[in-house]
Design a protein around this motif. Structure first.
Motif, PDB file in Angstrom:
ATOM      1  N   PHE A 243     -24.963 -13.796 -38.090  1.00  0.00           N
ATOM      2  CA  PHE A 243     -23.977 -14.094 -37.051  1.00  0.00           C
ATOM      3  C   PHE A 243     -22.698 -14.718 -37.624  1.00  0.00           C
ATOM      4  CE2 PHE A 243     -28.024 -14.846 -34.430  1.00  0.00           C
ATOM      5  CZ  PHE A 243     -28.107 -13.496 -34.086  1.00  0.00           C
ATOM      6  N   ALA A 244     -22.467 -14.561 -38.895  1.00  0.00           N
ATOM      7  CA  ALA A 244     -21.277 -15.149 -39.516  1.00  0.00           C
ATOM      8  C   ALA A 244     -20.015 -14.662 -38.802  1.00  0.00           C
ATOM      9  CB  ALA A 244     -21.221 -14.781 -40.989  1.00  0.00           C
ATOM     10  N   GLY A 245     -19.148 -15.596 -38.477  1.00  0.00           N
ATOM     11  CA  GLY A 245     -17.904 -15.260 -37.795  1.00  0.00           C
ATOM     12  C   GLY A 245     -18.016 -15.196 -36.283  1.00  0.00           C
ATOM     13  N   LYS A 246     -19.234 -15.251 -35.751  1.00  0.00           N
ATOM     14  CA  LYS A 246     -19.426 -15.211 -34.305  1.00  0.00           C
ATOM     15  C   LYS A 246     -19.303 -16.610 -33.711  1.00  0.00           C
ATOM     16  CE  LYS A 246     -20.244 -10.793 -33.903  1.00  0.00           C
ATOM     17  NZ  LYS A 246     -19.285  -9.922 -33.166  1.00  0.00           N
ATOM     18  N   LYS A 247     -18.820 -16.670 -32.477  1.00  0.00           N
ATOM     19  CA  LYS A 247     -18.637 -17.941 -31.788  1.00  0.00           C
ATOM     20  C   LYS A 247     -19.302 -17.869 -30.416  1.00  0.00           C
ATOM     21  CE  LYS A 247     -14.357 -18.844 -34.280  1.00  0.00           C
ATOM     22  NZ  LYS A 247     -12.946 -19.279 -34.207  1.00  0.00           N
ATOM     23  N   ALA A 248     -20.018 -18.944 -30.087  1.00  0.00           N
ATOM     24  CA  ALA A 248     -20.824 -18.916 -28.863  1.00  0.00           C
ATOM     25  C   ALA A 248     -20.738 -20.248 -28.135  1.00  0.00           C
ATOM     26  CB  ALA A 248     -22.280 -18.604 -29.190  1.00  0.00           C
ATOM     27  N   VAL A 249     -20.952 -20.190 -26.822  1.00  0.00           N
ATOM     28  CA  VAL A 249     -21.086 -21.371 -25.979  1.00  0.00           C
ATOM     29  C   VAL A 249     -22.450 -21.314 -25.321  1.00  0.00           C
ATOM     30  CG1 VAL A 249     -20.206 -22.623 -23.963  1.00  0.00           C
ATOM     31  CG2 VAL A 249     -18.604 -21.495 -25.535  1.00  0.00           C
ATOM     32  N   VAL A 250     -23.175 -22.432 -25.356  1.00  0.00           N
ATOM     33  CA  VAL A 250     -24.488 -22.526 -24.709  1.00  0.00           C
ATOM     34  C   VAL A 250     -24.466 -23.729 -23.778  1.00  0.00           C
ATOM     35  CG1 VAL A 250     -26.982 -22.716 -25.017  1.00  0.00           C
ATOM     36  CG2 VAL A 250     -25.592 -21.582 -26.779  1.00  0.00           C
ATOM     37  N   THR A 251     -24.460 -23.494 -22.463  1.00  0.00           N
ATOM     38  CA  THR A 251     -24.553 -24.611 -21.533  1.00  0.00           C
ATOM     39  C   THR A 251     -26.019 -24.994 -21.386  1.00  0.00           C
ATOM     40  OG1 THR A 251     -24.765 -23.276 -19.496  1.00  0.00           O
ATOM     41  CG2 THR A 251     -22.530 -23.755 -20.304  1.00  0.00           C
ATOM     42  N   GLY A 252     -26.269 -26.283 -21.167  1.00  0.00           N
ATOM     43  CA  GLY A 252     -27.650 -26.748 -21.146  1.00  0.00           C
ATOM     44  C   GLY A 252     -28.299 -26.554 -22.499  1.00  0.00           C
ATOM     45  N   GLY A 253     -27.544 -26.856 -23.562  1.00  0.00           N
ATOM     46  CA  GLY A 253     -28.009 -26.539 -24.912  1.00  0.00           C
ATOM     47  C   GLY A 253     -28.575 -27.702 -25.690  1.00  0.00           C
TER      48      GLY A 253
ATOM     49  N   LEU B  11     -28.758 -19.500 -33.213  1.00  0.00           N
ATOM     50  CA  LEU B  11     -27.380 -19.106 -33.485  1.00  0.00           C
ATOM     51  C   LEU B  11     -26.867 -19.743 -34.771  1.00  0.00           C
ATOM     52  CD1 LEU B  11     -25.950 -19.415 -29.863  1.00  0.00           C
ATOM     53  CD2 LEU B  11     -25.978 -17.297 -31.204  1.00  0.00           C
ATOM     54  N   LEU B  12     -27.130 -21.040 -34.922  1.00  0.00           N
ATOM     55  CA  LEU B  12     -26.660 -21.750 -36.109  1.00  0.00           C
ATOM     56  C   LEU B  12     -27.332 -21.230 -37.369  1.00  0.00           C
ATOM     57  CD1 LEU B  12     -26.574 -25.398 -34.695  1.00  0.00           C
ATOM     58  CD2 LEU B  12     -24.607 -23.951 -35.230  1.00  0.00           C
ATOM     59  N   GLU B  13     -28.618 -20.957 -37.268  1.00  0.00           N
ATOM     60  CA  GLU B  13     -29.343 -20.406 -38.426  1.00  0.00           C
ATOM     61  C   GLU B  13     -28.764 -19.059 -38.839  1.00  0.00           C
ATOM     62  OE1 GLU B  13     -33.407 -20.296 -37.218  1.00  0.00           O
ATOM     63  OE2 GLU B  13     -33.633 -22.493 -37.249  1.00  0.00           O
ATOM     64  N   GLY B  14     -28.228 -18.322 -37.864  1.00  0.00           N
ATOM     65  CA  GLY B  14     -27.624 -17.034 -38.160  1.00  0.00           C
ATOM     66  C   GLY B  14     -26.183 -17.124 -38.616  1.00  0.00           C
ATOM     67  N   GLY B  15     -25.637 -18.355 -38.638  1.00  0.00           N
ATOM     68  CA  GLY B  15     -24.282 -18.520 -39.145  1.00  0.00           C
ATOM     69  C   GLY B  15     -23.197 -18.570 -38.104  1.00  0.00           C
TER      70      GLY B  15
END
Length: 254
Positions: free
Chosen positions: A4-14, A26-30
């Motif tokens: 997932f390098a270069g990807k950006k995500a938002v997780v509500t209730g995370g 997600l973090l483990e995937g970069g």
């Protein structure tokens, strides 16, 4: 290179349970992730668990329109643009018909329904073309007593997710929902349960789920990331992660 390098995500209730498992995957995937929570204790615990510089933890109450607007500003500042939005926050209270009050009804809908809808509205301008939105709903085809307000609020999310899938087609943003069944989390997804009640709830899951066990948060996270990252020709579906609970297998399991 990380998946997932270069990807950006938002997780509500995370900050806990299923949401935190999504964040960790997600973090483990970069990926770089903004995650939200409302409870200060859980926020601090999440900060300890996700020490990566790619994780940005922020307090945000999904029932507050001011917080939702502030979240959009925070996301724009930290991430700029977003590839994946996971609308995972929610509350659940067990109350019979006689016990439901106007306040508890409104609380469910303000957080689970209104909060989900306006989170998407507010963050929508930041989502990249070809991005993805994943809502967390619930395996609602088989119902247990005492969760009328919760079930109604989550069914409403499923309803407007279908409409949003159509509205986002011009931007090629896919909109799908994830419907968990019994998932083993610290709270079992229900606020205010005693330790004994949680154990009983988990036991019910083992007995009534056709696969004869509760799911794990890691299994939910894998399904969420599948919808966001891998199911690139899939939109407007509700994907069950419930061990067959709502797929007509219950009688066959006995």
């Amino acid at each position: 290179m990380s998946r997932f390098a270069g990807k950006k995500a938002v997780v509500t209730g995370g900050t806990h349970g299923m949401g935190l498992a999504i964040v960790k995957a997600l973090l483990e995937g970069g990926a770089e992730v903004v995650l939200t929570g409302r409870n200060e204790k859980k926020i601090e615990e999440a900060r300890t668990e996700v020490k990566s510089g790619e994780a940005h933890v922020v307090r945000s109450d999904a029932a507050s329109m001011a917080d939702i607007k502030a979240l959009a500003d925070f996301v724009q500042e930290k991430l700029g643009r977003v590839d994946w939005l996971f609308v995972n926050h929610g509350i659940a209270e067990v109350q019979s018909l006689e016990e439901v009050t106007e306040e508890s009804w409104d609380r469910h809908f303000n957080v689970n329904t209104k909060g989900a809808f306006f989170t998407v509205q507010s963050l929508s301008p930041l989502i990249n073309e070809g991005g993805s939105i994943v809502f967390t709903t619930v395996a609602n085809d088989l119902i247990y007593p005492g969760i009328s307000a919760y079930s109604a609020s989550k069914d409403a999310v499923r309803a407007f997710a279908h409409v949003l899938a159509a509205e986002f087609l011009p931007r090629r943003i896919r909109v799908n929902s994830l419907a968990p069944g019994f998932i083993k989390t610290p709270t079992m997804g229900v606020a205010g349960l005693t330790d004994e009640e949680r154990r009983e709830f988990e036991k019910q899951g083992d007995e009534t789920t056709p696969l004869r066990r509760n799911g794990t948060v890691e299994e939910v996270a894998a399904a969420a990331l599948f919808l966001a990252a891998d199911a690139t020709f899939t939109t407007n579906v509700e994907f069950p992660v419930d061990g067959g609970f709502a797929q007509g297998l219950l009688s066959a399991a006995h």
